[in-house]
Design an enzyme around this catalytic site. Structure first.
Site, PDB file in Angstrom:
ATOM      1  N   CYS A   1       0.853  -1.065   0.013  1.00 47.07           N
ATOM      2  CA  CYS A   1       0.019  -0.054   0.041  1.00 47.07           C
ATOM      3  C   CYS A   1       0.771   1.013  -0.025  1.00 47.07           C
ATOM      4  O   CYS A   1       1.416   1.555   1.037  1.00 47.07           O
ATOM      5  CB  CYS A   1      -0.800   0.022   1.254  1.00 47.07           C
ATOM      6  SG  CYS A   1      -1.985   1.427   1.342  1.00 47.07           S
TER       7      CYS A   1
ATOM      8  N   CYS B   1      -0.535   4.029   2.105  1.00 42.68           N
ATOM      9  CA  CYS B   1      -0.343   3.875   3.793  1.00 42.68           C
ATOM     10  C   CYS B   1       0.987   4.007   4.104  1.00 42.68           C
ATOM     11  O   CYS B   1       1.319   4.552   5.126  1.00 42.68           O
ATOM     12  CB  CYS B   1      -0.707   2.700   3.839  1.00 42.68           C
ATOM     13  SG  CYS B   1      -2.286   1.831   3.277  1.00 42.68           S
ATOM     14  N   ASP B   2       2.228   3.609   3.396  1.00 40.04           N
ATOM     15  CA  ASP B   2       3.369   3.504   3.828  1.00 40.04           C
ATOM     16  C   ASP B   2       4.426   4.492   2.959  1.00 40.04           C
ATOM     17  O   ASP B   2       5.731   4.435   3.352  1.00 40.04           O
ATOM     18  CB  ASP B   2       3.678   1.902   3.628  1.00 40.04           C
ATOM     19  CG  ASP B   2       3.116   1.154   4.564  1.00 40.04           C
ATOM     20  OD1 ASP B   2       2.648   1.568   5.591  1.00 40.04           O
ATOM     21  OD2 ASP B   2       2.833  -0.087   4.220  1.00 40.04           O
TER      22      ASP B   2
END
Length: 301
Positions: free
Chosen positions: A130, A133-134
């Site tokens: 992701c 997300c990261d």
């Protein structure tokens, strides 16, 4: 007999349990593996409103405890079948059978993996599925994205604004994603295409430090990277319900924005349904919507 059975104890399922219990409904949550879903592997969540930093494990545990404290019953059993009996639904698990007036399917989806040795062990230590997300953890660093569809292309664009260098690796000589996005990628000086190639080895000590890429002509190249973002698709976990609800060609459940399927009393929430954005916040949103709609359905019976 339960009012609502929720299949899946990820963010969508547990949020649905919270909303259903707040409506004083008798709720059972069935989970095949462990509570929390995919988010439990995320070391630091930074994009959830109000909570600036929290680990995926802590977030999932807090959510689990909140649902339990409100009175939701949570059982670890794998669901193998769902039957529509009209105003009742029967769920068959590996250990028994349960009945409810409404069912919320929040089974999520699994990331399709590369299948390279050491991949699982490096999740959260350089390997991610992701980018949104990261990606922030890799500011001014070098990363690679694997995939040829729109998700991979968009991930590469997103990461190019954060990272110093982005390798975009695809097993074919042309991308499946939109041509306009490809043109935008070509215009970025810090993006390098690595085509006709597969990632064949992950090189790490405590964290990922390089990847081995093998071209279809047999040549091998080692790329020093801090992060590897895998975007080769997802596998929705809807196989046990395919005989009842409509699925799109990729296996995602078809439902309207109110999370209702074509079968009265059966709802879907989270990453297993057709939707544009699959994030923690949208999973929680789906859970709230699905539970609210299920309560409305029960009131009309």
């Amino acid at each position: 007999m339960y009012d609502i059975i929720i299949v899946g104890a990820g963010p969508a399922g547990l949020t649905a349990a919270i909303y259903a219990r707040r409506a004083s409904k008798k709720v059972l949550v069935l989970e095949a593996k462990a509570y929390g879903g995919q988010i439990i592997n995320t070391p630091d969540i930074e994009n959830y409103p109000v909570v600036a930093h929290i680990s995926g494990f802590d977030f999932a545990t807090n959510l689990y405890n909140q649902a339990k404290d409100l009175g939701a019953e949570i059982v670890m059993e794998k669901v193998t079948q769902l039957q529509d009996l009209g105003e009742e639904k029967k769920i068959v698990t590996t250990k028994g059978e349960y009945r409810a007036k409404a069912v919320i399917l929040a089974t999520g989806s699994e990331n399709r993996k590369l299948g390279v040795e050491g991949e699982d062990a490096l999740v959260g230590r350089g390997v991610s599925y992701c980018a949104t997300c990261d990606g922030n953890f890799f500011r001014k660093k070098t990363v690679a994205v694997v995939g040829g569809g729109n998700t991979a292309l968009e991930d590469a664009l997103y990461l190019a604004d954060l990272a110093e260098k982005v390798y975009l690796i695809h097993r074919r000589d042309a991308f499946r994603g939109e041509e306009g996005t490809v043109e935008r990628l070509q215009a970025r000086a810090n993006i390098e295409f690595v085509l006709n190639s597969n990632v064949t080895r992950l090189i790490a000590e405590k964290r990922l430090k390089a990847i081995e890429v093998t071209n279809k002509d047999g040549s091998v190249r080692e790329l020093a990277v801090n992060g590897l973002f895998v975007a080769v698709g997802r596998i929705p976990e809807n196989q046990s319900f395919a005989q009842l609800i409509d699925l799109d060609p990729s296996g995602y459940a078809i439902a309207s924005e109110n999370c209702r399927t074509k079968v009265p009393g059966i709802f879907v929430a989270g990453d297993n349904r057709v939707k544009e954005v699959r994030q923690l916040v949208t999973a929680a949103s789906d859970g709230a919507v699905a539970a609210t709609e299920a309560v409305k359905y029960l009131a009309a019976l």
